[in-house]
Design an enzyme around this catalytic site. Structure first.
Site, PDB file in Angstrom:
ATOM      1  N   GLU A  27       0.656  -1.428  -0.335  1.00 15.41           N
ATOM      2  CA  GLU A  27       0.262  -0.057   0.265  1.00 15.41           C
ATOM      3  C   GLU A  27       0.975   1.331  -0.323  1.00 15.41           C
ATOM      4  O   GLU A  27       1.482   1.580   0.916  1.00 15.41           O
ATOM      5  CB  GLU A  27      -1.354  -0.126   0.906  1.00 15.41           C
ATOM      6  CG  GLU A  27      -1.932  -1.712   1.532  1.00 15.41           C
ATOM      7  CD  GLU A  27      -2.734  -1.380   0.217  1.00 15.41           C
ATOM      8  OE1 GLU A  27      -3.285   0.614   0.118  1.00 15.41           O
ATOM      9  OE2 GLU A  27      -3.579  -1.975  -0.325  1.00 15.41           O
ATOM     10  N   GLU A  68      -5.922   4.685   7.047  1.00 15.81           N
ATOM     11  CA  GLU A  68      -5.544   3.493   5.715  1.00 15.81           C
ATOM     12  C   GLU A  68      -5.661   2.639   5.939  1.00 15.81           C
ATOM     13  O   GLU A  68      -5.722   1.515   4.766  1.00 15.81           O
ATOM     14  CB  GLU A  68      -4.144   3.852   5.935  1.00 15.81           C
ATOM     15  CG  GLU A  68      -3.553   4.109   4.112  1.00 15.81           C
ATOM     16  CD  GLU A  68      -3.831   4.522   3.549  1.00 15.81           C
ATOM     17  OE1 GLU A  68      -5.023   3.725   2.559  1.00 15.81           O
ATOM     18  OE2 GLU A  68      -4.959   5.873   3.679  1.00 15.81           O
ATOM     19  N   GLU A  75     -11.673  -2.632   1.379  1.00 18.43           N
ATOM     20  CA  GLU A  75     -10.569  -2.457  -0.579  1.00 18.43           C
ATOM     21  C   GLU A  75     -11.155  -4.136  -0.646  1.00 18.43           C
ATOM     22  O   GLU A  75     -10.914  -4.721  -1.935  1.00 18.43           O
ATOM     23  CB  GLU A  75      -9.734  -1.393  -0.850  1.00 18.43           C
ATOM     24  CG  GLU A  75     -10.165  -0.146  -1.001  1.00 18.43           C
ATOM     25  CD  GLU A  75      -9.232   1.014  -1.171  1.00 18.43           C
ATOM     26  OE1 GLU A  75      -8.074   0.248  -1.425  1.00 18.43           O
ATOM     27  OE2 GLU A  75      -9.424   2.090  -1.828  1.00 18.43           O
TER      28      GLU A  75
END
Length: 122
Positions: A27, A68, A75
């Protein structure tokens, strides 16, 4: 009753560290926010302000990392459920992004007001 293994502190810690490692490896946004956190942590330590302000600065900074991580989890679950575009999947991802946006907003406002207070009082 859920079919769940017995709690094991060391195993659960290794799961958490595996998740952190995966976030760092995959990420980009998390990496950027982690670097920002590592740069700003010494500022919190050495800045001349009250403990309450330092705690608020720390919490708003680490709140971005937490947001995050939550967004990445959302996701991944959505992508696991469906690879096709689905309106509800898009909405779920948008809400995850909103969590990150709000955490960044809180960080900027918190740090901005505290730093403004520090530098205008001297």
């Amino acid at each position: 009753m859920r079919n769940q293994p017995k709690y094991n502190f060391f195993k659960n810690t290794s799961y958490a560290l595996n998740g952190l490692k995966d976030l760092i490896q995959t990420e980009t946004s998390f990496k950027i926010e982690l670097i920002l956190t590592l740069i700003l942590l010494p500022v919190i330590i050495f800045i001349d302000t009250t403990l309450v302000y330092k705690i608020l600065m720390f919490m708003s900074l680490t709140g971005m990392l937490i947001a995050e991580a939550i967004n990445s989890a959302i996701e991944r679950v959505v992508d696991l459920v469906t690879l096709e575009h689905h309106h509800m999947a898009g909405r779920a991802k948008d809400v995850g992004s909103t969590v990150v946006f709000l955490s960044i907003f809180v960080f900027v406002i918190t740090w901005g007001l505290i730093l403004l207070n520090i530098f205008t009082n001297y």
